[in-house]
Design an enzyme around this catalytic site. Structure first.
Site: not given
Length: 420
Positions: A302, A309
């Site tokens: 992506h 995160h």
């Protein structure tokens, strides 16, 4: 929405790329050696000279590769919440983790990936180099990649691995258990049960409630993926490094800021990659200007901006800061020794708030240390996650029947917040 990433040709993008190259070169330097290591010293000098560098300045061995959140520059770089033991359903988790073998010294046998152009091109096309596998204990057929010894995180390589093998909010679940074990004194002063002698929280303001709130982090991930795919579509660092390689070798011409092209890090990364490619026996041209990656497949498929995160970290850490007293001192703080086989006492004061911010840094910038995200991905991801958490808390606040003055916390930029 969040602020956009820096333009491709900007001095800020050049500085972020230089930082990623330096992180790769410094992956195996023990954190305990940052004050004396010559590669760290070279990284500090170079990053401090770059006008587009947005990390803490002046750059020092203590703050290099860190962020300016409250408490993050204090003490050891690894958060106490990644080091303290956790009793989970009767099983003791001691904080040691599986880590890859180091690669820097001539006697090391570890591997970094995407260091040859052929391997890099295979990853861009969606197929790893033939022979690269994904399963433990090998990522290259016939060659060991992971250490047989579990270790406490003691280097950038270890933090990069931790940030690549976690399960969404697992680090923050552990932090929740650690904080809960600190007792009532560690709770935020506004918790309505903190001073009660007859009652304790459970369905509301108790540990079960806390886990419910932290477990709602998937809401934040939706925001990250919307920004990635529908707004910014920003290239991954390994892709930019490919542009650098082709520009420097004369295969293409890209508008890359001159500050990166004249940085001493490029000569070092070229020699680093040549050494690794010769060790592995890959690549028609051993030296490259590509970014060494911790994982055989390279970056996730992506777009880069913002970091998922980092958004998860921003959400979970903000929720925990609202729940607990940020000024509470961490009892008996520790730090890993040089080889990560043991913990040593740290003689200094570290607070819950600072170590939670540091946990967000570890799981966000740990992705940079593995080569798959930019500093801007982390900062904006943390900010976006923080805003999602504040909205979760505002929604939850309206459902409580207890006398309650509101959640209090300090944001990543140092601003105090009260949610009433």
């Amino acid at each position: 929405t969040v602020d956009p990433p820096p333009p491709f040709a900007s001095a800020e993008t050049a500085a972020q790329m230089a930082e990623l190259y330096w992180m790769a070169l410094c992956r195996d330097v023990p954190f305990t050696a940052y004050d004396t290591d010559p590669i760290i010293a070279a990284a500090v000098d170079d990053l401090d000279s770059l006008s587009g560098y947005t990390g803490p300045k002046p750059v020092t061995p203590q703050n290099v590769f860190r962020v300016n959140y409250p408490g993050v520059i204090d003490g050891p770089i690894v958060s106490q919440f990644l080091l303290r033991p956790v009793l989970f359903d009767g099983m003791l988790l001691d904080g040691k983790v599986r880590v890859p073998l180091p690669v820097t010294a001539p006697t090391d046998t570890g591997i970094d990936f995407l260091t040859s152009y052929e391997e890099w091109l295979c990853a861009q096309r969606g197929f790893p180099l033939p022979g690269n596998q994904f399963e433990y204990p090998t990522c290259v057929v016939g060659q060991q990649v992971y250490d047989d010894v579990s270790r406490f995180p003691r280097s950038a390589r270890d933090l990069g691995q931790i940030a690549g093998q976690d399960a969404i909010y697992s680090a923050y679940f552990r932090a929740s258990m650690i904080l809960n074990d600190f007792g009532l004194d560690a709770l935020d002063d506004e918790n309505p049960y903190k001073s009660s002698g007859t009652q304790s929280g459970f369905a509301t303001f108790g540990f079960a409630h806390l886990l419910l709130v932290v477990g709602s982090v998937h809401k934040a991930e939706r925001h990250a993926w919307f920004e990635k795919w529908f707004v910014h579509r920003y290239l991954q660092p390994e892709v930019f490094a490919g542009r650098v390689h082709n520009h420097v070798t004369g295969r293409a011409n890209y508008p890359i800021d001159q500050s990166l092209l004249t940085s001493p890090v490029l000569d070092r990364i070229f020699e680093h990659n040549r050494t690794l490619n010769r060790r592995r026996g890959i690549g028609r041209e051993p030296g490259t200007f590509l970014l060494p990656i911790l994982f055989p497949h390279g970056s996730p498929i992506h777009p880069s901006f913002p970091s998922g995160h980092a958004q998860t970290a921003g959400t979970c850490v903000t929720l925990l800061k609202a729940w607990f007293n940020e000024d509470f001192p961490i009892p008996n703080p520790v730090q890993p020794n040089a080889d990560g086989t043991a913990l040593e006492p740290y003689n200094g004061v570290l607070t819950v708030g600072g170590e939670l911010n540091k946990l967000a840094h570890n799981l966000s910038m740990g992705r940079d240390m593995s080569g798959v995200h930019w500093r801007a991905d982390d900062i904006q991801g943390n900010r976006l996650g923080e805003e999602v958490a504040l909205r979760i808390l505002r929604e939850a606040r309206a459902t409580y029947s207890e006398p309650f003055n509101g959640f209090t916390l300090i944001k990543f930029d140092g601003t105090p917040v009260i949610i009433v």
